[in-house]
Design a protein around this motif. Structure first.
Motif, mmCIF file in Angstrom:
data_model
loop_
_atom_site.group_PDB
_atom_site.id
_atom_site.type_symbol
_atom_site.label_atom_id
_atom_site.label_comp_id
_atom_site.label_asym_id
_atom_site.label_seq_id
_atom_site.Cartn_x
_atom_site.Cartn_y
_atom_site.Cartn_z
ATOM 1 N N ASP A 138 -3.216 -4.739 3.000
ATOM 2 C CA ASP A 138 -2.625 -3.256 2.672
ATOM 3 C C ASP A 138 -3.149 -2.280 3.270
ATOM 4 O OD1 ASP A 138 -1.233 -4.710 0.552
ATOM 5 O OD2 ASP A 138 -2.730 -4.448 -0.932
ATOM 6 N N SER A 139 -4.247 -2.086 3.678
ATOM 7 C CA SER A 139 -4.756 -0.920 4.256
ATOM 8 C C SER A 139 -4.250 -0.838 5.834
ATOM 9 C CB SER A 139 -6.267 -0.877 4.465
ATOM 10 O OG SER A 139 -7.137 -0.935 3.280
ATOM 11 N N VAL A 140 -4.036 -2.201 6.486
ATOM 12 C CA VAL A 140 -3.578 -2.094 7.843
ATOM 13 C C VAL A 140 -1.888 -1.592 7.612
ATOM 14 C CG1 VAL A 140 -2.733 -3.600 9.732
ATOM 15 C CG2 VAL A 140 -4.968 -3.917 8.722
ATOM 16 N N SER A 141 -1.529 -1.953 6.718
ATOM 17 C CA SER A 141 0.052 -1.553 6.600
ATOM 18 C C SER A 141 0.170 0.036 6.466
ATOM 19 C CB SER A 141 0.657 -2.155 5.419
ATOM 20 O OG SER A 141 0.133 -1.613 4.246
ATOM 21 N N LYS A 142 -0.987 0.662 5.904
ATOM 22 C CA LYS A 142 -0.786 2.015 5.750
ATOM 23 C C LYS A 142 -1.459 2.859 6.877
ATOM 24 C CE LYS A 142 -1.830 1.897 0.757
ATOM 25 N NZ LYS A 142 -2.757 2.215 -0.533
ATOM 26 N N HIS A 143 -2.587 2.420 7.475
ATOM 27 C CA HIS A 143 -3.453 3.180 8.588
ATOM 28 C C HIS A 143 -3.490 2.419 9.828
ATOM 29 C CE1 HIS A 143 -4.430 5.176 4.796
ATOM 30 N NE2 HIS A 143 -5.129 4.085 4.263
ATOM 31 N N GLY A 144 -2.796 1.032 9.865
ATOM 32 C CA GLY A 144 -2.868 0.441 11.186
ATOM 33 C C GLY A 144 -2.806 1.024 12.462
ATOM 34 N N ASP A 145 -1.715 1.569 12.882
ATOM 35 C CA ASP A 145 -1.516 2.181 13.915
ATOM 36 C C ASP A 145 -2.615 3.344 14.303
ATOM 37 O OD1 ASP A 145 0.571 0.615 14.296
ATOM 38 O OD2 ASP A 145 2.033 2.182 13.588
ATOM 39 N N GLU A 146 -2.929 4.067 13.268
ATOM 40 C CA GLU A 146 -4.027 5.069 13.609
ATOM 41 C C GLU A 146 -5.268 4.666 13.969
ATOM 42 O OE1 GLU A 146 -6.639 8.072 10.598
ATOM 43 O OE2 GLU A 146 -4.542 7.334 10.017
ATOM 44 N N TRP A 147 -5.617 3.452 13.136
ATOM 45 C CA TRP A 147 -7.107 2.786 13.371
ATOM 46 C C TRP A 147 -6.950 1.782 14.566
ATOM 47 C CZ3 TRP A 147 -7.425 0.238 7.769
ATOM 48 C CH2 TRP A 147 -7.761 1.088 6.994
ATOM 49 N N ALA A 148 -5.929 1.359 14.917
ATOM 50 C CA ALA A 148 -5.828 0.829 16.506
ATOM 51 C C ALA A 148 -6.022 2.034 17.566
ATOM 52 C CB ALA A 148 -4.721 0.177 16.607
ATOM 53 N N ALA A 149 -5.339 2.913 17.337
ATOM 54 C CA ALA A 149 -5.439 4.241 18.486
ATOM 55 C C ALA A 149 -6.965 4.539 18.532
ATOM 56 C CB ALA A 149 -4.484 5.200 18.250
ATOM 57 N N GLY A 150 -7.473 4.664 17.442
ATOM 58 C CA GLY A 150 -8.988 5.238 17.372
ATOM 59 C C GLY A 150 -10.139 4.019 17.900
ATOM 60 N N THR A 151 -9.379 2.731 18.186
ATOM 61 C CA THR A 151 -10.180 1.742 18.818
ATOM 62 C C THR A 151 -10.372 1.515 20.119
ATOM 63 O OG1 THR A 151 -10.180 0.358 16.735
ATOM 64 C CG2 THR A 151 -10.969 -0.845 18.345
ATOM 65 N N PRO A 152 -11.602 1.841 20.991
ATOM 66 C CA PRO A 152 -11.535 1.528 22.372
ATOM 67 C C PRO A 152 -10.720 0.470 23.093
ATOM 68 C CG PRO A 152 -13.655 2.338 21.653
ATOM 69 C CD PRO A 152 -12.653 1.917 20.356
ATOM 70 N N LEU A 153 -10.541 -0.735 22.396
ATOM 71 C CA LEU A 153 -9.692 -1.633 22.832
ATOM 72 C C LEU A 153 -8.200 -1.473 22.394
ATOM 73 C CD1 LEU A 153 -12.079 -4.779 22.790
ATOM 74 C CD2 LEU A 153 -11.470 -3.653 24.816
ATOM 75 N N GLY A 154 -8.066 -0.667 21.459
ATOM 76 C CA GLY A 154 -6.632 -0.481 21.315
ATOM 77 C C GLY A 154 -5.906 -1.365 20.384
ATOM 78 N N ARG A 155 -6.695 -2.285 19.315
ATOM 79 C CA ARG A 155 -5.765 -3.200 18.863
ATOM 80 C C ARG A 155 -6.866 -3.755 17.609
ATOM 81 N NH1 ARG A 155 -8.031 -8.387 19.411
ATOM 82 N NH2 ARG A 155 -9.391 -8.697 21.445
ATOM 83 N N HIS A 156 -6.194 -4.383 16.620
ATOM 84 C CA HIS A 156 -7.052 -4.835 15.670
ATOM 85 C C HIS A 156 -7.545 -6.373 16.266
ATOM 86 C CE1 HIS A 156 -5.537 -1.796 13.390
ATOM 87 N NE2 HIS A 156 -4.400 -2.153 13.509
ATOM 88 N N GLY A 157 -8.531 -6.875 15.441
ATOM 89 C CA GLY A 157 -9.314 -8.513 15.819
ATOM 90 C C GLY A 157 -8.707 -9.346 15.093
ATOM 91 N N GLU A 158 -8.753 -10.724 15.399
ATOM 92 C CA GLU A 158 -8.458 -11.676 14.914
ATOM 93 C C GLU A 158 -9.764 -12.433 14.233
ATOM 94 O OE1 GLU A 158 -5.314 -12.244 14.652
ATOM 95 O OE2 GLU A 158 -4.715 -10.739 15.887
ATOM 96 N N PRO A 159 -9.369 -13.296 13.342
ATOM 97 C CA PRO A 159 -10.612 -14.021 12.480
ATOM 98 C C PRO A 159 -11.416 -14.797 13.573
ATOM 99 C CG PRO A 159 -8.509 -13.969 11.118
ATOM 100 C CD PRO A 159 -8.086 -13.564 12.548
#
Length: 244
Positions: free
Chosen positions: A191-212
């Motif tokens: 739910d949170s990624v659907s709302k904020h995912g692009d913004e959060w990824a852009a603020g992460t130095p590696l530019g992406r989300h992580g995998e389990p």
């Protein structure tokens, strides 16, 4: 590799994204497992490698419940005591502080913090010397998190609890460390990624989300003898998000 041959590891939240990835990794390396999750159906739906057997015990039920915790302890004792403990169960609910109720606050702390303390305490008598504990903190516990005051508070407290375990149990060779994931692609964060995912990824130095699986590999390292002189640390697994 077979770092966990003849070792028993307890994982809560084992049907979740990170918990199941960790269970698969440890089982492939020879571990006996006690797998807990809220739902028996969720445990039954785990991959075939994690089906209930002589070396993989399923315990379903509310992880904050004393009776469920007692069943986890009994299962671990039946498999030779605990060599590793990874309490991965948790909830991540969004509520701005002005709308956050005390009931929501208590629910989050009950699952993310209180249950970890309670189960750890009950496992102490069956915790083998030189065992390892890996708790789950979060980048939110370091930086705070808008809309997640209850979650951030629970994760900040987990780190202090973990370091105290390291201090009190070190004389038995028992190590305690925490991992701090960032935004990991799991059902819990959908739910949170659907709302904020692009913004959060852009603020992460590696530019992406992580995998389990990326979190699971780090947790397995901290549970294994490969990290035999590491205790009381928080390992950030968040693509550098804690710096952003």
């Amino acid at each position: 590799m077979a770092r966990f041959t003849d070792k028993t590891v307890v994982i809560t939240g084992a049907a979740g994204g990170i918990g199941s990835a960790l269970a698969l990794l440890l089982r492939a390396e020879g571990a006996r497992l006690v797998l807990h999750d809220l739902s028996p159906d969720a445990l039954a739906a785990l991959p075939a490698e994690l089906a209930a057997s002589a070396e993989v015990v399923h315990v379903a039920g509310d992880g904050t419940d004393d009776e469920v915790q007692a069943r986890i302890v009994t299962a671990a004792e039946s498999l030779g005591g605990v060599d590793g403990f990874a309490p991965a169960a948790g909830i991540y609910l969004e509520a701005p502080l002005a709308e956050l109720s005390f009931a929501q606050w208590r629910q989050t702390l009950s699952i993310n913090l209180d249950a970890v303390f309670a189960l750890t305490s009950k496992l102490l008598p069956v915790l083998n010397d030189n065992a390892a504990i890996v708790t789950f903190a979060s980048v939110a516990g370091e930086r705070g998190s808008r809309g997640h005051a209850h979650y951030a508070a629970s994760k900040g407290a987990i780190v202090a609890f973990t370091r105290t375990l390291a201090l009190e149990l070190g004389s038995r060779g028992i190590r305690a460390n925490a991992v701090a994931p960032g935004i990991i692609r799991t059902r819990m964060t959908n739910d949170s990624v659907s709302k904020h995912g692009d913004e959060w990824a852009a603020g992460t130095p590696l530019g992406r989300h992580g995998e389990p699986e990326e979190v699971a590999r780090a947790v397995a390292f901290l549970l294994s003898p490969d990290s035999s002189f590491i205790t009381g640390v928080q390992l950030d697994i968040n693509g550098g998000l804690y710096m952003a």
